[in-house]
Write a protein that holds these residues in place. Structure first.
Motif, short mmCIF file in Angstrom:
data_model
loop_
_atom_site.label_atom_id
_atom_site.label_comp_id
_atom_site.label_asym_id
_atom_site.label_seq_id
_atom_site.Cartn_x
_atom_site.Cartn_y
_atom_site.Cartn_z
N PRO A 102 0.72 -1.16 -0.08
CA PRO A 102 0.00 -0.08 -0.06
C PRO A 102 0.82 1.30 -0.05
O PRO A 102 1.81 1.32 0.81
N GLY A 103 0.24 1.97 -0.85
CA GLY A 103 0.87 3.61 -0.76
C GLY A 103 2.26 3.64 -1.37
O GLY A 103 3.13 4.92 -1.57
N ALA A 104 2.97 2.50 -1.86
CA ALA A 104 4.18 2.53 -2.73
C ALA A 104 3.98 3.24 -4.11
O ALA A 104 2.77 3.19 -4.63
N TYR A 105 5.06 3.79 -4.82
CA TYR A 105 5.08 4.27 -6.04
C TYR A 105 5.90 3.38 -6.86
O TYR A 105 6.96 2.81 -6.50
N VAL A 106 5.37 3.34 -8.06
CA VAL A 106 6.33 2.26 -8.97
C VAL A 106 6.71 3.36 -10.15
O VAL A 106 5.81 4.03 -10.76
N GLY A 107 7.88 3.70 -10.53
CA GLY A 107 8.23 4.52 -11.45
C GLY A 107 8.02 4.25 -12.77
O GLY A 107 8.00 3.14 -13.30
N SER A 108 7.61 5.21 -13.64
CA SER A 108 7.04 5.03 -14.90
C SER A 108 8.20 4.07 -15.90
O SER A 108 9.26 4.17 -15.68
N GLY A 109 7.78 3.07 -16.62
CA GLY A 109 8.71 2.25 -17.49
C GLY A 109 9.29 1.27 -16.77
O GLY A 109 10.19 0.56 -17.37
N SER A 110 9.04 1.28 -15.57
CA SER A 110 9.80 -0.07 -14.69
C SER A 110 9.45 -1.55 -15.05
O SER A 110 8.23 -1.56 -15.37
N VAL A 111 10.48 -2.45 -14.93
CA VAL A 111 9.94 -3.69 -14.92
C VAL A 111 10.25 -3.97 -13.56
O VAL A 111 11.20 -4.27 -13.12
N ILE A 112 9.09 -4.49 -12.88
CA ILE A 112 9.11 -4.85 -11.50
C ILE A 112 9.16 -6.36 -11.44
O ILE A 112 8.10 -6.86 -11.68
#
Ligand code: UD1
Ligand code: CA
Length: 456
Positions: free
Chosen positions: A402-412
């Motif tokens: 919850p509340g996390a950010y994933v940067g654009s274009g990331s492969v997670i």
């Protein structure tokens, strides 16, 4: 009330409508005509429904087995007519104590009330009750011959009818009910001395009368009992079904901007205050909550849309999509087997498959849940209030807390902790003045008439 039983006739000649698929397995409103008949028998409270299939129709036998259980499927070995077909069910139903309804599996849209009215006539003493309708064009339908007092005297098939009988427009729907034992007993007396050389179920009316028993006709509308014998009639039945569903949705308080362009299935449920824009398709298994708004060109099947949610335009909701209250699913977003929490948003160009998105989370444009490795599927979990930047690929199994950010274009590929920022992409580099130097170098080369190596 007497116990109720049903026999569903699905054998017979000419049952393919020039298609590799059996006639009764063709669909109206997203389910087979055979399944419509079984559903009617269930809605009528029948203890048991027996399907009579042809010996070569393994597809019909298999479908019937799934619907009523293999023990309730029997075979009519030779297609000798509708009376013979009902008799094929005698080994399974001959001993029962109760009332029997005969349904033709090529007649899908019969309302439950119509079946009830046939049973009610039997309960009040009729030996046979037939569901009849006034036909616009009586054509090949069997004609119901009534006596002075309106009681049913006989049914005459079109092929065997006199010119006077052909004038009658009160026709046989094929639905017939009576006490089971009596019906099987009457069936034993049916002969095949008619134009087609078949054993007609319809003959039991005259046979009952000749024993001094009362027969009656219950009335229904023609559109309730359309018999399907061709692809054109199948399309006609579908049109009648769609019109009925549109009317019902509007009666129940849904706004259909262009009702004639909205496509329903047999079990579509729209709550009041739902708005549906033009050109929306509801496949089987869809319910839409109060006040939700479905925009144009959305295709929805096996999905629930919560109250106040917005879907589309051009959204695709596949089985297991569960869109929470006030959530948004925008254009070119495909959702399969994912619960989208209350107020969550996936507004543009995304694939969300096999996962869970928490309340208020934001899924950016172009996000993909990479749920499949070619062999197995895995889940993606996005916590409440998380923000997944545009064009991120979340490689499942993976959890974004919850509340996390994933940067654009990331492969997670690894889990992301609560309130963290995850980046899974090349770091940005900058070379000062590079573009100007590049341009002047290339221009000089072109002016000299030479080319860089490999240039065309
Ligand atoms: C039948 C009725 C007709 C009625 C019409 C309504 C008879 C004799 N005629 O005509 O009065 O107006 O339905 O649509 O009943 N079937 C079998 N085995 C057979 C023959 C038929 O299982 O040997 C099944 C068919 O799959 C079908 C149903 O019985 O589901 C009706 O047979 P069909 O040949 O379509 O009868 P119609 O000529 O339409
Ligand atoms: Ca028919």
């Amino acid at each position: 009330m007497a116990d109720r039983y049903a026999v569903i006739l699905a054998a017979g000649k000419g049952t393919r409508m020039k298609s590799p698929r059996a006639k009764v397995l063709h669909e109206v409103g997203g389910r087979s005509m055979l399944a419509w008949s079984v559903a009617l028998s269930q809605a009528l409270g029948c203890r048991r429904a027996v399907v009579v299939a042809g010996p070569d129709a393994s597809d019909v036998q298999a479908a019937a087995g799934r619907l009523v259980g293999a023990d309730n499927v029997c075979i009519q070995h030779e297609q000798k007519g509708t009376a013979d077909a009902v008799r094929a069910a005698e080994p399974l139903l001959g001993d029962i104590d109760g009332d029997l309804i005969v349904l033709y599996a090529d007649t899908p849209l019969i309302p439950v009330e119509a079946g009830r009215s046939a049973f009610a006539e039997v309960a009040s003493g009729a030996s046979v009750c037939v569901l009849g309708f006034k036909a616009e064009d009586p054509g090949r339908y069997g004609r119901l011959i009534l006596g002075e007092a309106g009681e049913l005297e006989a049914i005459v098939e079109a092929n065997d009818a006199s010119p006077e009988a052909l004038q009658i427009d009160f026709c046989n729907s094929g639905v017939m009910a009576g006490p089971a034992r009596l019906m099987f007993d009457l069936l034993r007396d049916v002969r095949n001395d008619n134009a087609k050389g078949e054993y007609y179920l319809t003959d039991i009316v005259a046979l009952a009368r000749s024993r001094g028993l009362r027969a009656s006709a219950a009335r229904c509308r023609e559109s309730d009992v359309l018999g399907v014998n061709s692809q054109a009639e199948l399309a006609k039945a579908e049109a009648v079904f769609q019109t009925g569903m549109r009317e019902r949705a509007m009666t129940d308080g849904a706004t259909l901007r262009a009702p004639e362009t909205v496509w329903f299935s047999f079990d579509t449920r729209l709550a009041s205050g739902v708005t549906v824009e033009p050109n929306v398709v509801f496949g089987p298994g869809v319910s839409v909550g109060e006040g939700a708004h479905i925009r144009s060109f959305s295709h929805i099947e096996g999905a629930h849309v919560g109250a106040g949610a917005q879907v589309g335009p051009f959204a695709r909701l596949r089985p297991g999509a569960d869109i929470g209250a006030d959530a948004h699913v925008g254009n070119f977003v495909e959702v399969k087997n994912v619960r989208l929490g209350e107020g969550a948003k996936a507004n543009h160009l995304a694939y969300l498959g096999d996962g869970d998105v928490g309340a208020g989370a934001n899924i950016g444009a172009g996000v993909i849940f990479c749920n499949y490795d070619g062999y197995f599927k895995y889940r993606t979990i996005v916590g409440a209030g998380a923000f997944v930047g545009s064009n991120a690929s979340l490689v499942a199994p993976v959890t974004i807390a919850p509340g996390a950010y994933v940067g654009s274009g990331s492969v997670i590929t690894d889990d992301v902790s609560e309130n963290a920022l995850a980046l899974g992409r090349g770091r940005q580099a900058e070379k000062a003045g590079w573009a100007a130097t590049f341009r002047s170098g290339q221009a000089a080369l072109r002016a000299s008439g030479r080319k860089p190596e490999g240039a065309l």
